[in-house]
Scaffold this motif. Structure first.
Motif, PDB file in Angstrom:
ATOM      1  N   LEU A  45      40.381  38.941  43.162  1.00 31.38           N
ATOM      2  CA  LEU A  45      41.804  38.640  42.984  1.00 31.38           C
ATOM      3  C   LEU A  45      42.306  37.599  43.982  1.00 31.38           C
ATOM      4  O   LEU A  45      43.321  36.956  43.748  1.00 31.38           O
ATOM      5  N   ARG A  46      41.592  37.408  45.077  1.00 30.13           N
ATOM      6  CA  ARG A  46      42.009  36.438  46.098  1.00 30.13           C
ATOM      7  C   ARG A  46      41.585  35.004  45.775  1.00 30.13           C
ATOM      8  O   ARG A  46      42.062  34.063  46.395  1.00 30.13           O
ATOM      9  N   VAL A  47      40.693  34.829  44.826  1.00 25.78           N
ATOM     10  CA  VAL A  47      40.145  33.493  44.557  1.00 25.78           C
ATOM     11  C   VAL A  47      41.102  32.597  43.760  1.00 25.78           C
ATOM     12  O   VAL A  47      41.290  31.438  44.116  1.00 25.78           O
ATOM     13  N   PRO A  48      41.733  33.064  42.677  1.00 24.71           N
ATOM     14  CA  PRO A  48      42.604  32.165  41.896  1.00 24.71           C
ATOM     15  C   PRO A  48      43.799  31.676  42.714  1.00 24.71           C
ATOM     16  O   PRO A  48      44.417  32.446  43.455  1.00 24.71           O
ATOM     17  N   ARG A  49      44.105  30.380  42.559  1.00 20.76           N
ATOM     18  CA  ARG A  49      45.225  29.796  43.282  1.00 20.76           C
ATOM     19  C   ARG A  49      45.826  28.654  42.479  1.00 20.76           C
ATOM     20  O   ARG A  49      45.170  28.055  41.646  1.00 20.76           O
ATOM     21  N   THR A  61      45.250  42.617  38.136  1.00 18.96           N
ATOM     22  CA  THR A  61      44.559  41.803  37.132  1.00 18.96           C
ATOM     23  C   THR A  61      45.068  40.368  37.129  1.00 18.96           C
ATOM     24  O   THR A  61      46.262  40.137  37.303  1.00 18.96           O
ATOM     25  N   LYS A  62      44.164  39.432  36.898  1.00 15.72           N
ATOM     26  CA  LYS A  62      44.520  38.029  36.653  1.00 15.72           C
ATOM     27  C   LYS A  62      43.613  37.517  35.548  1.00 15.72           C
ATOM     28  O   LYS A  62      42.400  37.642  35.642  1.00 15.72           O
ATOM     29  N   ILE A  63      44.220  36.946  34.510  1.00 18.51           N
ATOM     30  CA  ILE A  63      43.458  36.375  33.388  1.00 18.51           C
ATOM     31  C   ILE A  63      44.146  35.091  32.944  1.00 18.51           C
ATOM     32  O   ILE A  63      45.361  35.079  32.730  1.00 18.51           O
ATOM     33  N   GLY A  64      43.391  34.016  32.812  1.00 18.55           N
ATOM     34  CA  GLY A  64      43.954  32.771  32.318  1.00 18.55           C
ATOM     35  C   GLY A  64      43.350  31.562  33.000  1.00 18.55           C
ATOM     36  O   GLY A  64      42.206  31.573  33.448  1.00 18.55           O
ATOM     37  N   VAL A  65      44.161  30.512  33.111  1.00 17.57           N
ATOM     38  CA  VAL A  65      43.737  29.254  33.722  1.00 17.57           C
ATOM     39  C   VAL A  65      44.651  28.975  34.908  1.00 17.57           C
ATOM     40  O   VAL A  65      45.875  28.973  34.769  1.00 17.57           O
ATOM     41  N   TRP A  66      44.046  28.761  36.066  1.00 16.37           N
ATOM     42  CA  TRP A  66      44.783  28.453  37.296  1.00 16.37           C
ATOM     43  C   TRP A  66      44.533  27.002  37.668  1.00 16.37           C
ATOM     44  O   TRP A  66      43.546  26.415  37.258  1.00 16.37           O
ATOM     45  N   VAL A  76      39.769  32.193  34.799  1.00 18.86           N
ATOM     46  CA  VAL A  76      39.794  33.454  35.538  1.00 18.86           C
ATOM     47  C   VAL A  76      39.940  34.648  34.600  1.00 18.86           C
ATOM     48  O   VAL A  76      40.740  34.614  33.665  1.00 18.86           O
ATOM     49  N   SER A  77      39.176  35.697  34.879  1.00 18.67           N
ATOM     50  CA  SER A  77      39.357  37.009  34.258  1.00 18.67           C
ATOM     51  C   SER A  77      38.847  38.050  35.258  1.00 18.67           C
ATOM     52  O   SER A  77      37.670  38.386  35.269  1.00 18.67           O
ATOM     53  N   VAL A  78      39.756  38.511  36.135  1.00 20.29           N
ATOM     54  CA  VAL A  78      39.361  39.416  37.213  1.00 20.29           C
ATOM     55  C   VAL A  78      40.287  40.625  37.292  1.00 20.29           C
ATOM     56  O   VAL A  78      41.435  40.564  36.866  1.00 20.29           O
ATOM     57  N   ASN A  79      39.741  41.708  37.850  1.00 20.09           N
ATOM     58  CA  ASN A  79      40.567  42.870  38.166  1.00 20.09           C
ATOM     59  C   ASN A  79      40.056  43.512  39.447  1.00 20.09           C
ATOM     60  O   ASN A  79      38.947  43.231  39.897  1.00 20.09           O
ATOM     61  N   ARG A  80      40.862  44.377  40.030  1.00 22.29           N
ATOM     62  CA  ARG A  80      40.545  44.921  41.347  1.00 22.29           C
ATOM     63  C   ARG A  80      39.429  45.962  41.341  1.00 22.29           C
ATOM     64  O   ARG A  80      38.904  46.309  42.385  1.00 22.29           O
ATOM     65  N   HIS A  81      39.076  46.470  40.177  1.00 19.39           N
ATOM     66  CA  HIS A  81      38.099  47.545  40.101  1.00 19.39           C
ATOM     67  C   HIS A  81      36.644  47.074  40.069  1.00 19.39           C
ATOM     68  O   HIS A  81      35.745  47.885  40.198  1.00 19.39           O
ATOM     69  N   LEU A  82      36.425  45.780  39.872  1.00 16.82           N
ATOM     70  CA  LEU A  82      35.065  45.258  39.751  1.00 16.82           C
ATOM     71  C   LEU A  82      34.854  44.073  40.683  1.00 16.82           C
ATOM     72  O   LEU A  82      35.793  43.311  40.941  1.00 16.82           O
ATOM     73  N   PRO A  83      33.629  43.868  41.157  1.00 18.86           N
ATOM     74  CA  PRO A  83      33.341  42.657  41.933  1.00 18.86           C
ATOM     75  C   PRO A  83      33.418  41.430  41.026  1.00 18.86           C
ATOM     76  O   PRO A  83      33.448  41.548  39.804  1.00 18.86           O
ATOM     77  N   GLY A  84      33.447  40.266  41.642  1.00 16.76           N
ATOM     78  CA  GLY A  84      33.576  39.045  40.872  1.00 16.76           C
ATOM     79  C   GLY A  84      32.380  38.124  40.995  1.00 16.76           C
ATOM     80  O   GLY A  84      31.718  38.068  42.033  1.00 16.76           O
ATOM     81  N   LEU A  85      32.115  37.416  39.926  1.00 17.64           N
ATOM     82  CA  LEU A  85      31.145  36.326  39.902  1.00 17.64           C
ATOM     83  C   LEU A  85      31.953  35.047  40.003  1.00 17.64           C
ATOM     84  O   LEU A  85      32.784  34.764  39.133  1.00 17.64           O
ATOM     85  N   VAL A 102      35.856  32.389  37.645  1.00 24.40           N
ATOM     86  CA  VAL A 102      35.834  33.649  38.380  1.00 24.40           C
ATOM     87  C   VAL A 102      35.972  34.777  37.358  1.00 24.40           C
ATOM     88  O   VAL A 102      36.979  34.864  36.653  1.00 24.40           O
ATOM     89  N   ILE A 103      34.940  35.617  37.264  1.00 26.93           N
ATOM     90  CA  ILE A 103      34.888  36.683  36.264  1.00 26.93           C
ATOM     91  C   ILE A 103      34.505  38.001  36.946  1.00 26.93           C
ATOM     92  O   ILE A 103      33.541  38.041  37.703  1.00 26.93           O
ATOM     93  N   SER A 104      35.253  39.065  36.671  1.00 27.68           N
ATOM     94  CA  SER A 104      34.879  40.388  37.163  1.00 27.68           C
ATOM     95  C   SER A 104      33.810  40.983  36.260  1.00 27.68           C
ATOM     96  O   SER A 104      33.986  41.050  35.045  1.00 27.68           O
ATOM     97  N   VAL A 105      32.713  41.363  36.878  1.00 24.13           N
ATOM     98  CA  VAL A 105      31.599  42.004  36.166  1.00 24.13           C
ATOM     99  C   VAL A 105      30.989  43.067  37.078  1.00 24.13           C
ATOM    100  O   VAL A 105      30.959  42.887  38.289  1.00 24.13           O
ATOM    101  N   PRO A 106      30.495  44.158  36.530  1.00 27.41           N
ATOM    102  CA  PRO A 106      29.937  45.212  37.379  1.00 27.41           C
ATOM    103  C   PRO A 106      28.652  44.801  38.105  1.00 27.41           C
ATOM    104  O   PRO A 106      28.349  45.323  39.170  1.00 27.41           O
TER     105      PRO A 106
END
Length: 120
Positions: A45-49, A61-66, A76-85, A102-106
């Motif tokens: 969640l800290r990466v998108p700016r 959650t953050k989803i879209g284009v930054w 971007v498609s990230v959430n706080r419950h999963l690590p990010g690639l 930046v994508i959240s994946v287990p």
């Protein structure tokens, strides 16, 4: 949740039904040759700016284009419950659309290792 598939010299991102609306696409393909660096992050969640087009649920959650009005353009498609690639891309080689993904994946750590192994 988005899925990441490494296949035939490409990284394929497939977005879930509700993510498609905010990401503006059902899938996105990145040539492996366009990946400059692959990083696993525990705080995606800290990466998108920058300015965005998409969904932000503060702290969740953050989803879209930054980066719409200059700077680093991120898919971007990230959430706080999963690590990010976090993929740093050569924009020209990746189709000219994004500098980063930046994508959240287990299994972010395993995907980073797989991308590094295939790219080497």
């Amino acid at each position: 949740m988005a899925t990441v598939i490494i296949n035939d010299g490409s990284i394929i991102l497939q977005f879930g039904p509700w993510e498609r609306f905010f990401a503006g696409r059902a899938r996105h393909t990145i040539p492996l040759a366009a990946v400059r660096q692959a990083i696993a992050t525990d705080e995606p969640l800290r990466v998108p700016r920058g300015a965005r087009k998409g969904l932000t649920v503060s702290g969740h959650t953050k989803i879209g284009v930054w980066g719409l009005y200059g700077g680093t353009r991120q898919l971007v498609s990230v959430n706080r419950h999963l690590p990010g690639l976090h993929l740093l891309l050569d924009r020209a080689s990746s189709g000219g659309e994004f500098d980063e993904v930046v994508i959240s994946v287990p299994d972010a750590d395993q995907l980073v290792e797989a991308i590094r192994a295939v790219a080497a």
